[in-house]
Write an enzyme that holds these catalytic residues in place. Structure first.
Site: not given
Ligand code: 2M8
Ligand code: MG
Ligand code: MG
Length: 257
Positions: A8, A6
């Site tokens: 983020d 993963d």
């Molecule tokens: C979103 O994804 C993260 C993944 O854990 C979340 O749900 O907090 C996505 O939409 C992604 O496109 C974006 O870059 C990210 C930013 O924190 O948030």
């Molecule tokens: Mg994550």
């Molecule tokens: Mg993710």
């Protein structure tokens, strides 16, 4: 050895998106010829610049398992896709707009996505370029979530929770493309593949369960998801990228001995 990670909150810090704590281990894995497959909820558009800045040359999976890309192919078309397109998701969400309160990336301006994520506006615009999934903030009572899940299921969709958002997507998850990619490497290497996965949120659990060994990465921002009786999953000590580096150091050590 084949790594699925993963981004983020795992390879990238939850708040700063900094990844410097992982630099030396990423280098070591590259030298050892261990592919590190990115398996993220980010869009293909977001990954273009990140791939260049982190010199990422391995395959990558976008939007929570929706599509698999091979960066060395001349076109930027996905190698495979695993679910319905974003239009179908938006049509379904429009159909329940009056029943539930929520706000999706589609409804937010670039500035609003930037404020909600901490991304700069350039990256927020790329995060809005969804092809297969819609992240949203749930603004209704928790009690209405089960009716919402049922409405999504009527459209052939389901819901996964990331670090900040609830993601609406087809009947696939981060584990879906792994089976195909494991077979691909098994054929390339003419050997069975040993897989390791790393992730921090509920949307990562299927990927962690599908790997031979997995590391659940702790987040400073949200509770660690439950992993009841999953013997292949351990919890890394450090948070975010530091936990990633610690887990990968253990894997590199094991590979060398
Ligand atoms: C979103 O994804 C993260 C993944 O854990 C979340 O749900 O907090 C996505 O939409 C992604 O496109 C974006 O870059 C990210 C930013 O924190 O948030
Ligand atoms: Mg994550
Ligand atoms: Mg993710």
């Amino acid at each position: 050895l084949l790594i699925y990670t993963d981004l983020d909150g795992t390879l990238l810090d939850h708040d700063s998106y900094d990844t410097s704590a992982t630099a030396s281990l990423r280098q070591q894995l590259k030298q050892l010829g261990v592919p590190v497959v990115w398996n993220t909820s980010k869009t293909a558009a977001e990954l273009e610049s990140l791939r260049l800045s982190l010199e990422h040359t391995d395959p990558y999976i976008v939007e929570n398992g929706a599509a698999l890309y091979f960066p060395d192919e001349s076109t930027q078309q996905p190698k495979m896709t695993f679910g319905p397109g974003h239009d179908h998701i938006m049509t379904c969400l429009e159909g329940v707009r009056r029943q539930f309160r929520f706000k999706g990336f589609h409804d937010m301006s670039v500035a609003e996505v930037a404020a909600a994520t901490g991304l700069d506006e350039g990256d927020a615009a790329l995060a809005k370029q969804r092809q297969f999934s819609e992240p949203l903030t749930w603004q209704d009572s928790p009690g209405k979530m089960s009716d919402f899940l049922a409405a999504m299921a009527d459209c052939g969709l389901h819901v996964l929770r990331g670090g900040r958002f609830v993601h609406i997507l087809g009947e696939f998850n981060k584990a879906t493309p792994m089976a195909w990619l494991n077979d691909y490497y098994a054929t390339q290497w003419d050997a069975t593949v040993d897989t390791v996965a790393l992730g921090d949120s509920q949307n990562d659990i299927a990927m962690l369960q599908a790997a031979d060994r997995a590391y659940l990465i702790r987040s400073p921002a949200h509770v660690t998801p439950q992993i009841n009786g999953q013997a292949n999953i351990r919890i890394a000590k450090g948070y975010g990228p530091e936990g990633w580096a610690e887990a990968m150091a253990a894997e590199v050590d094991a590979l060398m001995t």
